[in-house]
Design a protein around this motif. Structure first.
Motif, mmCIF file in Angstrom:
data_model
loop_
_atom_site.group_PDB
_atom_site.id
_atom_site.type_symbol
_atom_site.label_atom_id
_atom_site.label_comp_id
_atom_site.label_asym_id
_atom_site.label_seq_id
_atom_site.Cartn_x
_atom_site.Cartn_y
_atom_site.Cartn_z
ATOM 1 N N PRO B 163 0.868 -1.089 0.024
ATOM 2 C CA PRO B 163 0.040 0.008 -0.064
ATOM 3 C C PRO B 163 1.032 1.261 0.136
ATOM 4 C CG PRO B 163 -0.436 -1.626 1.756
ATOM 5 C CD PRO B 163 0.920 -1.827 1.339
ATOM 6 N N GLN B 164 0.409 2.086 -0.995
ATOM 7 C CA GLN B 164 1.325 3.312 -1.041
ATOM 8 C C GLN B 164 0.642 4.648 -1.074
ATOM 9 O OE1 GLN B 164 3.423 2.703 -4.668
ATOM 10 N NE2 GLN B 164 5.038 1.544 -3.733
ATOM 11 N N ASP B 187 6.485 4.598 7.098
ATOM 12 C CA ASP B 187 5.390 4.055 6.999
ATOM 13 C C ASP B 187 4.091 4.811 7.925
ATOM 14 O OD1 ASP B 187 5.586 2.024 5.348
ATOM 15 O OD2 ASP B 187 6.436 0.603 6.932
ATOM 16 N N ALA B 204 0.547 2.295 5.392
ATOM 17 C CA ALA B 204 0.796 2.496 4.034
ATOM 18 C C ALA B 204 2.316 3.315 3.948
ATOM 19 C CB ALA B 204 0.000 3.447 3.421
ATOM 20 N N ILE B 222 -3.423 7.699 -3.518
ATOM 21 C CA ILE B 222 -3.113 6.383 -3.179
ATOM 22 C C ILE B 222 -3.182 5.368 -4.415
ATOM 23 C CG2 ILE B 222 -4.312 6.655 -0.955
ATOM 24 C CD1 ILE B 222 -6.998 5.599 -1.919
ATOM 25 N N LEU B 226 -3.607 0.183 -1.986
ATOM 26 C CA LEU B 226 -4.140 0.785 -0.583
ATOM 27 C C LEU B 226 -5.498 1.209 -0.562
ATOM 28 C CD1 LEU B 226 -3.747 2.238 2.038
ATOM 29 C CD2 LEU B 226 -2.958 4.279 1.085
#
Lengths: 232, 428
Positions: B163-164, B187, B204, B222, B226
Motif C-alpha cells: 500500500p502506497q 510508513d 501505508a 493512493i 491501498l
C-alpha cells in the motif's frame, strides 16, 4: 550591307496631353552600323535625349519601331529586354549616378551584380576595367570623394564592365572642365576605334561632335540634313 | 540578381540611413516585446494548469455517471423501475443521483474505444498518523490515473501489493517530519471506520510528497493496493448491495484525438451515460485564461500594426531617396521582380531585427521577472513560472512580425518596382 545594330523607323514620342501636349519626336528614322560612332546634336529641348533613350530601350516610343540587330524591340519579353540592357548596352550619364556611399569598385560592378555574376569574378572583372581606365588605385575609395573627371571615368568603367556592344553617352563632358573633358573624350574614342564598340553620344557641343564619324542633327523633334545652327 | 545578392544588398541598404532604420526597429521592438511577453504569459500559465490538471486525474479517462433526467422541468415524477437505484448526491440536500451497478460497468466497457472501467469508490478515512505524533484528518483523491507534481520521492506503483500513498506537502511538518525527504519511505498509519463503527488502522508507505497544488484540494493520492485495502476495511459489515452501487466510474481509453473522444462520448450518451473528461471539468479555467491572453495579444498586434505603418513610411522615404538609383539599376537591366524583392526583403529584414531583439529582450527580462516572482509573491503556488517561453511560439512571433513587415513593405516595393527607368533617371 549587314544588319544595322540599331535602326529606328518613324519614331515619335509625345509627353503630356491636352494643352500640355508636347511632341518631343515627330517621326525620326535612322540606322546605326556596328562599330560606328554617332553624335546626336541638338539644342536643349530638341528631342535628342528622348531619341537616345528610345534607342537605348529605356523608354517606349509613342509610334514607330526600334530594331536591335534586326529584332523589333517591342517583341522582346521583359526578361530578354533586361538581359539586352544589361549585356549589350552601356550607359554614361552626365550626372554620373554613382552611389557616393559605396566604393568605386562596388559602383563599377553593379551591372555584374544585377547579371548574377559571382563575387570573385565581379571583383576580377571590375579591377580589370578600372586598370584599363587607370583607376585601380582608387578602387577602395568612396565614390563620393572623387573629382569630376575621376567620377566620369568610374561611370565609363561601369558602362564597360559588361563588355557592351553599344555605349550610350549623354553629354559625357558636360560637367567637366575642358582638359578633363578632353581626356574623357579620348577614352571614348579609343574604345570606339580600338575595341570596336559602337559609340552613340548626345551633345550640344559642336567641337565634340566634329570628332564623330557621323553627326545627326535634330531640331524640334525632326532630323535635319544640314548643320543649320553651325552654318548660321 | 541572385537571391543571396538581393538579401545582402537589402541588408546593406537598411543600414544606409541608420537613425531612420533604428527608429523603425524600435517601434517593431515594442510590438514584438509585448507579443512575446503575452505569449510567454499564456505558455507559463497553460503549462502550470496542465500540470495541475494532470495532478487531478488522467487525461485518458472519462468520469462516467448515469444520465439523470429527473431534474428536467415539467417532466413530472419518474415511474419506478426496480432495476434503478439511487444514491445520495452532493448539492441540494435530499437530492439523489442514479447509481451504477455491475451491469452498467459491463455496458460502459463494451463501448468501442473504452479499454477499462473502474468504479470510483468514495473512501472516507478518519485520520493519518506517523509514529506517535498527532493524528490529522485525511481525504483521498478518488480518481485513478492522477499524476501529481512531486516535490520529493517517486510516483505511485499500481502493480505492487504494497500500500502506497503520496501526501500533500502541507502534511509534512504537522505529522512530525523534519522535511520532505525524511517523510519519503516512511510508513504512516491510516485509520478508517467500517459500517459497524469499528476503527481499522492500516499501514501505508509514503512514496512521495506533492507540491502544493491549485486544483488538487489537499487530498492524498493512493495506489491500487491501498485503495483496495481501504475499501475492504470501509466495507466491512456493510450490506452486500451497497458494495456494488457506485455514483461514478472511471472509464479509461487509449490516447485519442478529439474526434475520437467525441465519438466515445456520443456512444456513452446513447447508452444513457454522461461522460466527462478532465478537460471538460477543468477546461473552463483554461478558456478564461486563453481569453485574457487573447486580449493581451490583440493589444500587442495593434502595436505591431502601428509599427507596420512606420515601416511603410521608412521604406517610402527610402524609395523616394533612391529613385535615381532604382532607375539606374533598371536601366542596367534589373528586372521589376528583383527591385520588388530588394525592397520587400529590406522590410522583412527590418522586421526580423526588431522582432529578434524584442523577443530576446522579452525572454531575458521575462525570465528574470518570472524567477523573482516565483521566489517572492507567487512562492505559494509551487511550480508556477508565470512566464515561460516555448521556442516554437517565440519563432512564431518573429515570423508573424516579419510577415507584417513584409506586407508593410509591399506598397513601397511596388512603387519602386513599377518605376520607368527613364522617369527615375530624370527625377531630381
Amino acid at each position: 550591307m549587314s544588319v544595322p545594330i540599331l535602326a529606328a523607323q518613324d519614331l515619335s514620342k509625345t509627353y503630356g496631353r491636352g494643352p500640355d501636349r508636347f511632341d518631343a519626336l515627330k517621326g525620326v528614322s535612322l540606322e546605326i552600323g556596328r562599330g560606328d560612332s554617332v553624335a546626336i546634336v541638338g539644342k536643349s529641348g530638341s528631342g535628342k535625349s528622348t531619341l537616345m533613350h528610345l534607342l537605348a530601350l529605356l523608354d517606349s516610343p509613342g509610334g514607330g519601331q526600334v530594331r536591335v540587330d534586326g529584332t523589333d524591340a517591342k517583341t522582346l519579353s521583359g526578361r530578354r529586354l533586361n538581359t539586352l540592357r544589361n549585356t549589350m548596352f552601356g550607359f554614361v550619364f552626365q550626372q554620373f549616378f554613382l552611389n557616393s556611399a559605396s566604393s568605386v569598385l562596388e559602383n563599377v560592378v553593379l551591372p555584374l551584380k544585377i547579371a548574377g555574376v559571382s563575387a570573385r569574378e565581379r571583383r576580377a572583372r571590375g579591377m580589370a576595367v578600372l586598370e584599363q581606365l587607370e583607376l585601380a588605385d582608387k578602387a577602395r575609395n568612396k565614390a563620393g570623394n572623387l573629382s569630376g573627371g575621376q567620377k566620369q571615368r568610374v561611370v565609363i568603367a561601369r558602362a564597360l564592365v559588361n563588355n557592351p556592344q553599344v555605349l550610350f553617352a549623354d553629354e559625357p563632358t558636360g560637367n567637366l572642365d575642358t582638359a578633363t573633358g578632353r581626356i574623357v573624350e579620348d577614352i571614348l574614342f579609343d574604345l570606339n576605334i580600338n575595341h570596336g564598340i559602337t559609340l552613340i553620344t548626345v551633345t550640344h557641343d559642336h567641337d565634340l561632335a566634329a570628332r564623330f564619324n557621323r553627326r545627326l542633327y535634330i531640331r524640334d523633334g525632326l532630323l535635319i540634313t544640314t548643320d543649320e545652327e553651325h552654318a548660321a | 540578381m541572385k537571391p543571396l545578392e538581393i538579401l545582402k544588398t537589402a541588408m546593406a541598404n537598411s543600414f544606409r540611413s541608420k537613425l531612420r532604420t533604428f527608429l523603425t526597429i524600435l517601434a517593431i521592438f515594442v510590438g514584438a516585446f509585448t507579443l512575446t511577453i503575452t505569449n510567454g504569459l499564456g505558455t507559463g500559465i497553460s503549462n502550470y494548469i496542465d500540470g495541475q490538471i494532470a495532478a487531478v486525474g488522467s487525461s485518458n479517462s472519462f468520469t462516467v455517471g448515469k444520465t439523470d433526467t429527473s431534474g428536467n422541468p415539467a417532466s413530472g415524477p419518474k415511474k419506478y423501475d426496480a432495476s434503478t437505484r439511487v444514491l445520495a448526491a452532493g448539492g441540494r440536500p435530499g437530492s439523489t443521483q442514479p447509481a451504477l451497478g455491475q451491469t452498467d460497468l459491463d455496458t460502459i466497457g463494451a463501448v468501442p474505444g473504452i479499454t477499462g472501467v473502474t468504479p470510483v469508490t468514495r473512501l472516507n478515512p478518519d485520520y493519518i498518523q506517523w509514529n506517535d505524533h498527532d493524528k490529522y484528518q485525511l481525504s483521498v483523491s478518488p480518481l485513478a490515473g492522477a499524476q501529481p507534481q512531486l516535490a520529493a520521492g517517486t510516483a505511485l506503483d499500481d502493480s505492487t501489493t504494497e500500500p502506497q500513498l503520496i501526501l500533500p506537502s502541507s502534511y509534512v511538518a504537522p505529522l512530525g517530519f523534519a522535511d520532505n525527504n525524511q517523510a519519503v519511505g516512511q510508513d504512516a498509519t491510516i485509520g478508517i471506520t467500517d459500517a459497524t463503527g469499528t476503527l481499522h488502522p492500516l499501514t501505508a508507505r509514503i512514496t512521495g510528497i506533492e507540491q502544493s497544488a491549485l486544483l488538487g484540494g489537499g487530498g492524498a493520492f493512493i495506489n491500487k493496493a491501498l485503495s483496495t485495502a481501504l475499501a475492504d476495511a470501509q466495507g466491512t459489515g456493510a450490506p452486500a448491495a451497497s458494495k456494488t452501487a457506485w455514483a461514478n466510474v472511471t472509464a479509461t481509453f487509449a490516447p485519442s484525438s478529439a474526434a475520437q473522444i467525441t465519438e466515445m462520448k456520443a456512444g456513452l450518451a446513447a447508452a444513457g451515460y454522461t461522460a466527462q473528461t478532465l478537460d471538460d471539468r477543468i477546461g473552463t479555467v483554461k478558456t478564461v485564461i486563453n481569453g485574457i491572453i487573447g486580449v493581451l495579444d490583440a493589444f500587442a498586434v495593434i502595436a505591431l500594426i502601428a509599427a507596420g505603418f512606420g515601416i511603410v513610411n521608412t521604406l517610402l522615404m527610402s524609395v523616394q531617396e533612391r529613385t535615381r538609383e532604382i532607375g539606374l539599376m533598371k536601366a542596367m537591366g534589373m528586372g521589376s521582380g528583383s527591385v520588388f524583392a530588394l525592397f520587400s526583403t529590406e522590410a522583412a529584414f527590418i522586421g526580423f531585427l526588431g522582432s529578434a531583439v524584442g523577443s530576446a529582450a522579452a525572454i531575458g527580462l521575462g525570465t528574470a521577472v518570472s524567477g523573482a516572482l516565483a521566489r517572492g509573491p507567487l512562492s505559494d503556488l509551487e511550480g508556477l513560472h508565470i512566464l515561460a517561453f516555448a521556442p516554437g511560439s517565440v519563432a512564431g512571433v518573429i515570423l508573424l512580425v516579419m510577415a507584417i513587415a513584409f506586407i508593410a513593405g509591399t506598397l513601397p516595393a511596388w512603387r519602386a518596382a513599377r518605376q520607368n527607368p527613364i522617369d527615375a533617371l530624370r527625377y531630381e
